[in-house]
Design an enzyme around this catalytic site. Structure first.
Site: not given
Length: 499
Positions: A14, A181
């Site tokens: 991420d 997302e």
């Protein structure tokens, strides 16, 4: 520009990046591990140094009781008006947090909880008039369901008061793939661009983008979406997504993103979990075009040795749901690492385990271990409390152990007594073995007895992979105490990529 890939090898998922002048700062997720949210620095996007952690003391994250997969999810790092910001989800704990610092090396603030912005993968952006926008995914971290508002949500926020200034509104739901997302909002030219991940973080992972003339939308979807995905390809880097855009030193553009390197005949098992990669981006007709992510490992291997001569531990060491100082010291016995177990083992939520991210597909770790009179401890490779391999000594016996979900097996060997060198070798699988060729690798658990290495067990590495453990992290390899007090004279690791 010859960009290395992976950019940040091993458990570094991420990624988010920000450019401030000629400097780049990158942050990644850490979940239940502490210290949390490492911050890396570079001036060329090639060579990176870890300069600190956002979470380096008690109280910043409520990690003590989070379940596996909880903790620090998907930080976004940004710079505005003289301050660095990190927006992050403290999943299953404090919720949406914003940390600030004048220096990205720290110290960072205690973390401000943002009321009225419930979701994950929070992004921060500022309009020309200074209005702060928080954009995030409406995924409920308790139920795993999409928020009733749907898709990607946004609110204007007061970053001093810690609250949303309006009810969340849905600004885009992506192209229809599951789990929209990882939103990031950018201003370029006359447009605001909203880039997201879709398809889940598994093999269907992808990046899509939309644009509008206002940071609040409405947003028009790029007809060429997704702009990046490795799904249904034979590329060595899969699961590519969760990207963040940045301008390169030569005036071009690039995307940092997560990806995985599955191994085995069917390329089904990713030993190192989700890593950080980078790929060039160009702009055509006002839309970004991302190149496929190319595997380009750095030349040479990796090597690390710690003789524990310093009063403070090297910043690459991490622990589970507590800080290393709770059980580890290099001052109790100067020149040695001392670990003290409170009776918890590797199966427990807070083991006396001190680890480092495994960065290479082929790696050996070793340590000289002294269990003392009543202690036991050694080396371990961990994915989570239900998936780990270890080898430990109690002074007279060496025990190798494999824990795979509810299954556990152990092998023992007697020793002459006293300190013993223990090793864990991660090897390439044997291509002549039909079962071995399906796996990611082989893991050998060894002890050096009377000057000769003795292998107690050779284990299938696929059971310590992201796909089997279903964790969001990666392999973390290091030292632990199972009982009492254990000391380590030195620790070393050496790694390389498969030939």
């Amino acid at each position: 520009m010859n960009l290395p890939n992976p950019l940040m090898p091993g458990f570094n998922p991420d990624p988010s990046i920000v450019k401030v002048g000629g400097d780049y700062y990158l942050a990644t997720s850490t979940f239940e591990y502490l210290p949390g949210i490492p911050v890396y620095h570079s001036t060329d996007l090639v060579n990176w140094t870890r300069i600190g952690h956002v979470v380096d003391r008690e109280g910043q994250l409520d990690s003590r009781d989070v379940p596996t997969l909880g903790g620090a999810w998907a930080p976004t790092i940004r710079f505005h008006d003289g301050l660095f910001y990190v927006a992050v989800t403290d999943a299953m704990a404090r919720g949406t947090l914003v940390f600030t610092a004048k220096d990205p090396a720290g110290p960072w603030s205690d973390g401000l909880a943002i009321e009225g912005a419930i979701g994950i993968d929070q992004d921060l952006a500022w309009d020309d008039d200074g209005t702060a926008y928080m954009t995030y995914s409406g995924l409920d971290t308790v139920t795993g369901n999409i928020n009733e508002h749907g898709g990607i949500l946004q609110v204007r926020v007061d970053l001093e008061a810690g609250k949303a200034l309006e009810e969340p509104r849905s600004v885009w739901s992506g192209t229809g793939l599951m789990f929209p997302e990882a939103p990031h909002l950018y201003k370029r030219g006359d447009y605001w661009y909203l880039m997201i991940a879709e398809g889940g973080t598994e093999r269907g992972h992808s990046v899509s983008i939309a644009r509008g003339t206002s940071p609040a939308g409405p947003f028009e979807s790029n007809p060429a979406n997704p702009i990046l995905s490795a799904r249904s390809t034979d590329r060595p880097i899969q699961n590519t997504g969760h990207g963040d855009l940045v301008e390169t030193p030569d005036g071009g553009w690039a995307m940092v993103l997560l990806g995985m390197r599955p191994k085995g005949m069917t390329r089904a098992f990713s030993a190192l979990g989700r890593e950080t990669f980078i790929t060039p981006v160009t702009w055509e007709d006002g839309w970004p075009v991302a190149e496929p992510v190319i595997l380009n490992p750095r030349e040479g291997g990796t090597a690390f040795r710690d003789d524990f001569a310093d009063a403070e531990l090297d910043g690459g060491w991490i622990a589970v749901r507590r800080f290393p100082g709770a059980f580890a010291s290099t001052e109790k016995v100067p020149g040695r690492l001392t670990l003290t177990s409170d009776g918890t083992g590797l199966d427990d939520a807070r083991p006396a385990f001190l680890g480092r991210r495994q960065q290479s597909q082929v790696e050996t770790i070793a340590a000289l271990v002294d269990a003392g009179e009543n202690g036991s401890g050694g080396l371990a490779v961990r994915y989570d409390e239900a998936h780990h391999y270890s080898i430990e000594t109690d002074g007279t016996t060496v025990t190798a152990r494999a824990r795979i979900s509810s299954i556990e097996q152990a092998w023992t060997h007697t020793t002459p007594g006293g300190p013993v060198e223990l090793r864990i070798e991660t090897r390439e699988p044997n291509p002549d073995n039909a079962i071995g060729s399906l796996s990611s690798d082989t893991i050998a658990l060894q002890a050096v007895i009377s000057g000769e290495p003795v292998t107690l067990a050779e284990l299938d590495g696929r059971y310590l992979s992201a796909e089997t453990a279903a964790s969001f992290t990666g392999r973390v390899a290091g030292v632990f105490a199972g009982n009492g007090t254990v000391t380590f004279d030195w620790f070393r690791s050496e790694g390389r990529e498969p030939r």
